[in-house]
Design a protein around this motif. Structure first.
Motif, mmCIF file in Angstrom:
data_model
loop_
_atom_site.group_PDB
_atom_site.id
_atom_site.type_symbol
_atom_site.label_atom_id
_atom_site.label_comp_id
_atom_site.label_asym_id
_atom_site.label_seq_id
_atom_site.Cartn_x
_atom_site.Cartn_y
_atom_site.Cartn_z
ATOM 1 N N SER A 176 1.215 -1.340 0.376
ATOM 2 C CA SER A 176 -0.099 0.441 0.295
ATOM 3 C C SER A 176 1.066 0.964 -0.176
ATOM 4 O O SER A 176 1.189 1.552 1.027
ATOM 5 C CB SER A 176 -0.585 0.178 1.201
ATOM 6 N N PRO A 177 1.470 1.415 -1.384
ATOM 7 C CA PRO A 177 2.510 2.846 -1.588
ATOM 8 C C PRO A 177 1.826 4.027 -0.571
ATOM 9 O O PRO A 177 2.504 5.381 -0.238
ATOM 10 C CB PRO A 177 2.418 2.890 -2.487
ATOM 11 N N GLU A 178 0.177 4.667 -0.652
ATOM 12 C CA GLU A 178 0.283 5.957 0.289
ATOM 13 C C GLU A 178 0.474 5.839 0.995
ATOM 14 O O GLU A 178 -0.132 7.049 2.151
ATOM 15 C CB GLU A 178 -0.674 5.781 -0.784
ATOM 16 N N VAL A 179 0.991 4.779 1.663
ATOM 17 C CA VAL A 179 0.654 4.823 3.543
ATOM 18 C C VAL A 179 1.874 4.165 3.782
ATOM 19 O O VAL A 179 2.898 3.852 3.108
ATOM 20 C CB VAL A 179 -0.361 3.142 3.919
ATOM 21 N N ASN A 180 2.316 5.761 4.963
ATOM 22 C CA ASN A 180 3.683 5.670 5.545
ATOM 23 C C ASN A 180 3.536 6.157 6.822
ATOM 24 O O ASN A 180 4.501 6.252 8.076
ATOM 25 C CB ASN A 180 4.426 6.716 4.711
ATOM 26 N N CYS A 209 -2.496 5.589 7.564
ATOM 27 C CA CYS A 209 -2.679 7.159 7.631
ATOM 28 C C CYS A 209 -1.405 7.289 6.979
ATOM 29 O O CYS A 209 -0.735 6.113 6.684
ATOM 30 C CB CYS A 209 -3.152 7.814 9.074
ATOM 31 N N THR A 210 -1.264 8.183 6.051
ATOM 32 C CA THR A 210 -0.576 8.510 5.048
ATOM 33 C C THR A 210 -0.025 10.012 5.771
ATOM 34 O O THR A 210 -0.992 10.953 5.861
ATOM 35 C CB THR A 210 -1.183 8.796 3.849
ATOM 36 N N ASP A 255 5.042 15.135 4.144
ATOM 37 C CA ASP A 255 6.938 14.913 4.621
ATOM 38 C C ASP A 255 7.419 14.770 5.435
ATOM 39 O O ASP A 255 7.951 14.807 5.869
ATOM 40 C CB ASP A 255 7.539 14.484 3.157
#
Length: 124
Positions: free
Chosen positions: A67-71, A92-93, A96
């Protein structure tokens, strides 16, 4: 890429936490499986992110790959050795700039500071 797992920020751009052979093996795993795996790991050890950072970093990498949008991910387990169904996962996202601020806190970042900055579980 920075990834917040509970109250530890991992830099996933550093050396890949898995071998190329493992990365190929993990390609078949879906997000639901990774979520279940995370719940099982944190059910065993609610402080996995502190007690076994290598394993926690691999979990963060798997989540980010699926899930690349999740950081950011939180796995809240009520006790050690609990049933994995009792672990509450949240994702969640974060922008930066927030991730860099959390990373700068480094060792001073703890569960309360992470909760205030991201999860808001203790608010009420």
């Amino acid at each position: 890429m920075l990834f917040l797992l509970n109250d530890v920020v991992f830099d996933l751009d550093e050396a890949c936490p898995v071998t190329p052979a493992d990365a190929r093996r993990f390609e078949k795993l879906g997000f639901d499986y990774v979520l279940e795996l995370g719940c099982e790991l944190f059910a065993e050890d609610p402080l996995l992110h502190r007690n076994d950072p290598g394993r926690a970093r691999r979990l963060a990498w798997l989540i980010a790959e699926r899930s690349p949008e999740v950081n950011a991910a939180l796995f809240a387990a009520p006790t050690a050795a609990c049933n994995p169904d009792l672990v509450e996962p949240r994702f969640c996202t974060l922008p930066d700039v927030v991730m860099r601020q959390l990373q700068e806190k480094g060792r001073r970042l703890d569960a309360i500071a992470a909760d205030r900055a991201v999860w808001n579980r203790l608010a009420a």
